[in-house]
Design a protein around this motif. Structure first.
Motif, PDB file in Angstrom:
ATOM      1  N   GLY A 178      74.897  14.607  54.828  1.00  0.00           N
ATOM      2  CA  GLY A 178      74.639  13.857  53.609  1.00  0.00           C
ATOM      3  C   GLY A 178      75.083  14.675  52.405  1.00  0.00           C
ATOM      4  O   GLY A 178      75.257  15.892  52.499  1.00  0.00           O
ATOM      5  N   TYR A 179      75.276  14.014  51.269  1.00  0.00           N
ATOM      6  CA  TYR A 179      75.868  14.682  50.106  1.00  0.00           C
ATOM      7  C   TYR A 179      75.036  15.858  49.606  1.00  0.00           C
ATOM      8  O   TYR A 179      75.525  16.981  49.471  1.00  0.00           O
ATOM      9  CB  TYR A 179      76.065  13.676  48.967  1.00  0.00           C
ATOM     10  N   GLY A 180      73.782  15.592  49.296  1.00  0.00           N
ATOM     11  CA  GLY A 180      72.956  16.654  48.744  1.00  0.00           C
ATOM     12  C   GLY A 180      72.760  17.805  49.703  1.00  0.00           C
ATOM     13  O   GLY A 180      72.840  18.980  49.324  1.00  0.00           O
ATOM     14  N   SER A 188      69.810  18.496  45.116  1.00  0.00           N
ATOM     15  CA  SER A 188      68.826  17.625  45.746  1.00  0.00           C
ATOM     16  C   SER A 188      69.138  17.479  47.231  1.00  0.00           C
ATOM     17  O   SER A 188      70.296  17.573  47.655  1.00  0.00           O
ATOM     18  CB  SER A 188      68.864  16.251  45.069  1.00  0.00           C
ATOM     19  N   SER A 189      68.126  17.214  48.026  1.00  0.00           N
ATOM     20  CA  SER A 189      68.326  17.017  49.464  1.00  0.00           C
ATOM     21  C   SER A 189      68.648  15.565  49.808  1.00  0.00           C
ATOM     22  O   SER A 189      68.637  15.186  50.971  1.00  0.00           O
ATOM     23  CB  SER A 189      67.084  17.468  50.238  1.00  0.00           C
ATOM     24  N   SER A 190      68.952  14.748  48.812  1.00  0.00           N
ATOM     25  CA  SER A 190      69.245  13.331  49.022  1.00  0.00           C
ATOM     26  C   SER A 190      70.484  13.130  49.894  1.00  0.00           C
ATOM     27  O   SER A 190      71.442  13.903  49.836  1.00  0.00           O
ATOM     28  CB  SER A 190      69.465  12.649  47.667  1.00  0.00           C
ATOM     29  N   LEU A 191      70.469  12.061  50.672  1.00  0.00           N
ATOM     30  CA  LEU A 191      71.619  11.719  51.512  1.00  0.00           C
ATOM     31  C   LEU A 191      72.804  11.250  50.684  1.00  0.00           C
ATOM     32  O   LEU A 191      73.959  11.453  51.069  1.00  0.00           O
ATOM     33  CB  LEU A 191      71.237  10.614  52.508  1.00  0.00           C
ATOM     34  N   VAL A 192      72.536  10.612  49.544  1.00  0.00           N
ATOM     35  CA  VAL A 192      73.614   9.972  48.780  1.00  0.00           C
ATOM     36  C   VAL A 192      73.772  10.485  47.353  1.00  0.00           C
ATOM     37  O   VAL A 192      74.806  10.264  46.730  1.00  0.00           O
ATOM     38  CB  VAL A 192      73.419   8.433  48.732  1.00  0.00           C
ATOM     39  N   HIS A 193      72.770  11.161  46.815  1.00  0.00           N
ATOM     40  CA  HIS A 193      72.859  11.640  45.435  1.00  0.00           C
ATOM     41  C   HIS A 193      73.091  13.146  45.424  1.00  0.00           C
ATOM     42  O   HIS A 193      72.348  13.897  46.052  1.00  0.00           O
ATOM     43  CB  HIS A 193      71.574  11.306  44.673  1.00  0.00           C
ATOM     44  N   ASP A 194      74.122  13.575  44.699  1.00  0.00           N
ATOM     45  CA  ASP A 194      74.430  15.010  44.660  1.00  0.00           C
ATOM     46  C   ASP A 194      74.212  15.551  43.252  1.00  0.00           C
ATOM     47  O   ASP A 194      75.153  15.818  42.515  1.00  0.00           O
ATOM     48  CB  ASP A 194      75.845  15.296  45.168  1.00  0.00           C
TER      49      ASP A 194
END
Length: 267
Positions: A60-62, A143-149
């Motif tokens: 994922g991105y983050g 961030s550890s987000s899958l889609v937000h970096d």
């Protein structure tokens, strides 16, 4: 050379990552490329230009950017995407920032402007974003987000803004952009489900025209002629697909729950 590590995440970017690295390789002796499985020779291009290439399966991105942060040698980090080029003006500005030692702020927003096929540089009035891309590792991390970096900064972090531009050459072609956005819509639909977010169904009917108007006029894409119109259509299609796939996942999930209840009743 500055005490700054540059990190880049990449997959199948052999046609673009060379320009990204060449623009900043005089800035630092620590350029880290985290590759998630390129098959087009991205790794070789990056290594030939002096980067350290490290493989990491796509999480994922983050999370990928977090992994890249951990591979860097220096405390100051500069993040670039594989389709971005630091302008000479920004490069000089970063050098001046470190000329007298430690910079006055712990993090810096950097202006990023889209540069579309057929353009040598961004339109003077091109829409710009200014996310934090240059930061001290003690001030925060991705961030550890899958889609937000995005970089999540610690409270009271002093944030400055740089004036120079990053040229963002994100669009290879209209078809390639649409395929990329379609894939991103899939990931966003999953992310919404994982986070337990439910977007009202009525928005499906209005998302496309609202998104088109937002970028065509709000981001001044109309100044870029026919190509600006077509880019705006792709953007609106992506926003529509994001909600359409979210709705579809909710619909199929509700059906699966209904079937499971029916089986329990019969049992």
């Amino acid at each position: 050379m500055l005490p700054v590590s540059v990190f880049i995440i990449a997959k199948n970017e052999a046609d673009r990552i060379g320009a990204t690295i060449r623009a900043i390789r005089g800035l630092t002796d620590d350029i880290v490329v985290v590759d998630s499985g390129s098959t087009d020779g991205t790794q070789a291009v990056a290594e030939e230009l002096g980067a350290r290439v490290i493989f990491n399966p796509w999480p994922g991105y983050g999370l990928q950017k977090r992994f890249a942060e951990d591979q860097c040698r220096y405390d100051w980090l500069l993040n670039l995407d594989a389709d971005e080029e630091v302008s000479p003006e920004l490069l000089a500005e970063i050098r001046r920032l470190f000329a007298s030692g430690e910079p006055p702020c712990q993090a810096y927003g950097i202006r990023i402007a889209e540069t579309y096929p057929g353009e040598r540089a961004p339109h003077p009035l091109a829409y710009r974003i200014a996310p934090v891309r240059l930061y001290h590792q003690d001030s925060g991390r991705y961030s550890s987000s899958l889609v937000h970096d995005r970089v999540d900064l610690k409270p009271k972090t002093k944030v400055g803004k740089l004036k120079g531009l990053v040229h963002h050459r994100s669009v290879r072609s209209l078809g390639d952009q649409l395929a990329k956005l379609n894939s991103y819509a899939d990931q966003q639909a999953v992310d919404l489900e994982v986070r337990g977010v439910s977007i009202p169904t009525w928005r499906v009917y209005f998302e496309f025209p609202a998104a088109f108007l937002k970028v065509y006029f709000g981001r001044l894409h109309f100044l870029r002629g026919t190509y600006g119109f077509l880019i705006s259509m792709n953007y609106a299609t992506w926003r529509h697909l994001r909600l359409a796939k979210h709705y579809e996942r909710k619909r199929l999930g509700a059906l699966a729950k209904s079937d499971a209840r029916a089986k329990r009743v019969k049992a």
